[in-house]
Design a protein around this motif. Structure first.
Motif, PDB file in Angstrom:
ATOM      1  N   ALA A  96      12.446  36.498   5.723  1.00 51.87           N
ATOM      2  CA  ALA A  96      11.991  36.271   7.165  1.00 51.87           C
ATOM      3  C   ALA A  96      10.452  35.875   6.932  1.00 51.87           C
ATOM      4  N   ASP A  97       9.843  36.523   5.789  1.00 52.71           N
ATOM      5  CA  ASP A  97       8.405  35.918   5.358  1.00 52.71           C
ATOM      6  C   ASP A  97       8.341  34.638   4.975  1.00 52.71           C
ATOM      7  N   LEU A 141       8.783  32.305   7.953  1.00 50.87           N
ATOM      8  CA  LEU A 141       7.502  32.147   8.681  1.00 50.87           C
ATOM      9  C   LEU A 141       6.744  31.123   7.981  1.00 50.87           C
ATOM     10  N   HIS A 176       9.166  36.361  13.995  1.00 53.71           N
ATOM     11  CA  HIS A 176       9.196  36.829  12.495  1.00 53.71           C
ATOM     12  C   HIS A 176       8.867  38.408  12.865  1.00 53.71           C
TER      13      HIS A 176
END
Length: 218
Positions: free
Chosen positions: A150-151, A154, A164
């Motif tokens: 997810a990071d 983003l 996020h």
């Protein structure tokens, strides 16, 4: 490389004649042990490295030819945490996973770094949502790397900060609650299915995966 690292980490400006010499002699990097280059570059990525990456792209490209240094990428680097794994993944985000792995292994990066970067690149086309079942599937597929995925999304512009935040909060909640999202947490085991005597052994795995999907969907 050490001058670039010091400029990134300590925030000083490289004197013009020194900068010219660095660019002029950049091909000498090919004579330096890969391990030394990786050590300096990793420390460089832990600093305020955006301007160094921008000004010395031609130097860094000598050992990181698959790196992408366009302004969008550098903006993502600027806004990202000073995490060398994340920042290296961002620089290689437009690369093919297999080609990036080959390059990283030639540079003698450790297995943890190679695995992390290639995992991020393999996940770049996944469509992330914050629905609880989909976050469970993310955890099922990537385990402890679900939040780093997810990071990565983003800081490569694929999801918004709001999405996020929602994904990471949902993932944290699922993990904290011990919710089932992997076969290892499923209450029913293969031996339980086998004991029923209904399914042949070569179908037990498929039955377990079907049950897991039902549990994930709630």
């Amino acid at each position: 490389m050490r001058a670039l690292r010091f400029a990134s980490v300590l925030g000083f400006e490289i004197e013009s004649e020194t900068a010219h010499a660095i660019r002029l002699k950049k091909l000498l990097l090919k004579n330096i042990a890969a391990e030394r280059i990786v050590k300096e570059f990793t420390k460089l990525l832990c600093g305020d490295c955006t301007q160094i990456l921008r000004e010395y792209t031609e130097v860094i490209k000598i050992f990181l030819p698959l790196g992408n240094f366009d302004e969008d990428t550098l903006d993502f680097i600027e806004s990202s945490p000073k995490n060398p794994l994340l920042r290296l993944s961002i620089l290689l985000a437009k690369s093919i996973s297999e080609e990036a792995e080959k390059m990283l292994r030639e540079l003698k990066y450790d297995n943890r770094t190679v695995k992390h970067v290639t995992l991020m690149l393999s996940a770049k086309e996944i469509m992330l949502t914050d629905s609880r079942p989909q976050v469970k599937r993310l955890i099922n597929r990537f385990g402890e790397d679900a939040v780093p995925v997810a990071d990565f999304h983003l800081y490569t512009g694929k999801i918004t900060p709001e999405l996020h935040k929602s994904i990471t909060e949902t993932a944290d909640s699922i993990i904290a609650n011990g919710e089932c999202c992997t076969l290892s947490k499923l209450a029913v085991k293969g031996s339980d299915i086998d004991a029923l005597g209904i399914f042949p052994q070569n179908r037990i795995g498929k039955v377990l995966h079907t049950l897991l999907e039902k549990v994930i969907d709630g």
